[in-house]
Scaffold this motif. Structure first.
Motif, PDB file in Angstrom:
ATOM      1  N   CYS A  26       1.021  -0.851  -0.002  1.00  0.00           N
ATOM      2  CA  CYS A  26      -0.232   0.003   0.056  1.00  0.00           C
ATOM      3  C   CYS A  26       1.415   1.363  -0.111  1.00  0.00           C
ATOM      4  O   CYS A  26       1.865   1.060   1.366  1.00  0.00           O
ATOM      5  CB  CYS A  26      -0.827  -0.090   0.885  1.00  0.00           C
ATOM      6  N   VAL A  27       1.047   1.695  -0.929  1.00  0.00           N
ATOM      7  CA  VAL A  27       1.543   3.225  -0.967  1.00  0.00           C
ATOM      8  C   VAL A  27       0.169   4.562  -0.911  1.00  0.00           C
ATOM      9  O   VAL A  27      -0.596   4.407  -1.090  1.00  0.00           O
ATOM     10  CB  VAL A  27       2.630   3.213  -2.360  1.00  0.00           C
ATOM     11  N   VAL A  28       1.003   5.441   0.003  1.00  0.00           N
ATOM     12  CA  VAL A  28       0.227   7.138   0.556  1.00  0.00           C
ATOM     13  C   VAL A  28       1.052   8.114   0.206  1.00  0.00           C
ATOM     14  O   VAL A  28       2.105   8.118   0.572  1.00  0.00           O
ATOM     15  CB  VAL A  28      -0.447   6.697   2.110  1.00  0.00           C
ATOM     16  N   ARG A  29       0.860   8.463  -0.395  1.00  0.00           N
ATOM     17  CA  ARG A  29       1.396   9.886  -0.715  1.00  0.00           C
ATOM     18  C   ARG A  29       0.468  11.149   0.116  1.00  0.00           C
ATOM     19  O   ARG A  29      -0.738  11.182   0.550  1.00  0.00           O
ATOM     20  CB  ARG A  29       0.873  10.585  -1.970  1.00  0.00           C
ATOM     21  N   ILE A  30       1.195  11.312   1.310  1.00  0.00           N
ATOM     22  CA  ILE A  30       0.934  12.935   2.486  1.00  0.00           C
ATOM     23  C   ILE A  30       2.014  14.253   1.510  1.00  0.00           C
ATOM     24  O   ILE A  30       2.796  14.030   2.132  1.00  0.00           O
ATOM     25  CB  ILE A  30       0.818  12.717   3.253  1.00  0.00           C
ATOM     26  N   GLY A  31       1.080  14.955   1.015  1.00  0.00           N
ATOM     27  CA  GLY A  31       2.186  16.298   0.116  1.00  0.00           C
ATOM     28  C   GLY A  31       2.953  15.915  -0.540  1.00  0.00           C
ATOM     29  O   GLY A  31       3.120  14.908  -1.516  1.00  0.00           O
ATOM     30  N   ASP A  32       4.379  15.577  -0.241  1.00  0.00           N
ATOM     31  CA  ASP A  32       5.289  15.744  -1.004  1.00  0.00           C
ATOM     32  C   ASP A  32       6.158  14.200  -0.329  1.00  0.00           C
ATOM     33  O   ASP A  32       6.760  13.966  -0.521  1.00  0.00           O
ATOM     34  CB  ASP A  32       6.217  16.802  -0.378  1.00  0.00           C
ATOM     35  N   ARG A  33       5.334  13.843   0.631  1.00  0.00           N
ATOM     36  CA  ARG A  33       6.431  12.739   1.224  1.00  0.00           C
ATOM     37  C   ARG A  33       5.479  10.669   0.991  1.00  0.00           C
ATOM     38  O   ARG A  33       4.307  11.207   0.667  1.00  0.00           O
ATOM     39  CB  ARG A  33       5.808  12.880   2.680  1.00  0.00           C
ATOM     40  N   PHE A  34       6.124  10.145   0.994  1.00  0.00           N
ATOM     41  CA  PHE A  34       5.429   8.594   0.525  1.00  0.00           C
ATOM     42  C   PHE A  34       5.844   8.101   0.857  1.00  0.00           C
ATOM     43  O   PHE A  34       6.827   7.239   2.110  1.00  0.00           O
ATOM     44  CB  PHE A  34       6.124   8.498  -0.625  1.00  0.00           C
ATOM     45  N   PHE A  35       4.832   6.988   1.240  1.00  0.00           N
ATOM     46  CA  PHE A  35       5.062   5.459   2.305  1.00  0.00           C
ATOM     47  C   PHE A  35       4.572   4.528   1.878  1.00  0.00           C
ATOM     48  O   PHE A  35       3.706   4.651   0.916  1.00  0.00           O
ATOM     49  CB  PHE A  35       3.948   6.136   3.754  1.00  0.00           C
ATOM     50  N   ALA A  36       5.031   3.512   2.052  1.00  0.00           N
ATOM     51  CA  ALA A  36       5.253   2.275   1.327  1.00  0.00           C
ATOM     52  C   ALA A  36       4.862   0.578   2.596  1.00  0.00           C
ATOM     53  O   ALA A  36       5.726   0.957   3.771  1.00  0.00           O
ATOM     54  CB  ALA A  36       5.473   1.700   0.941  1.00  0.00           C
TER      55      ALA A  36
END
Length: 106
Positions: A26-36
């Motif tokens: 699952c990839v999440v974008r919050i503004g300019d930050r990305f999380f996997a």
């Protein structure tokens, strides 16, 4: 590392399911930050990419039972989940490609 899309493919605060070497992520974008993170809840095997993202808390919620997980370290933040989910290294190339490496620390 596997390319899973481009920056513009990811909508802010909307989780997106991708697959890396057969592993659901699952990839999440919050503004300019990305999380996997792993796309499967550690509690009851439901897809986290179908849940909600809490931007300020940097958490994702499992839609089925309401457990939330930290996007930073995968630890459950609420019951009923008690086991963490995997967190993977994610990076954005200069050309706008988004890459995920399984098992890597963010």
């Amino acid at each position: 590392m596997a390319v899973v899309g481009r920056v513009e493919d990811f909508v802010d605060a909307k989780p997106r399911a991708v697959e890396v070497d057969g592993h659901p992520v699952c990839v999440v974008r919050i503004g300019d930050r990305f999380f996997a993170v792993d796309d499967i809840c550690s509690h009851a095997h439901y897809r986290l990419s179908e849940g909600d993202v809490y931007e300020e808390e940097l958490e994702i919620e499992c839609w089925k039972h309401g457990s939330t997980f930290s996007l930073l370290d995968g630890r459950p933040q609420s019951l009923p989940a008690t086991r963490p989910i995997g967190v993977h290294r994610i990076s954005v190339r200069e050309d706008g490609s988004v890459e995920v490496e399984l098992g890597g620390d963010k």
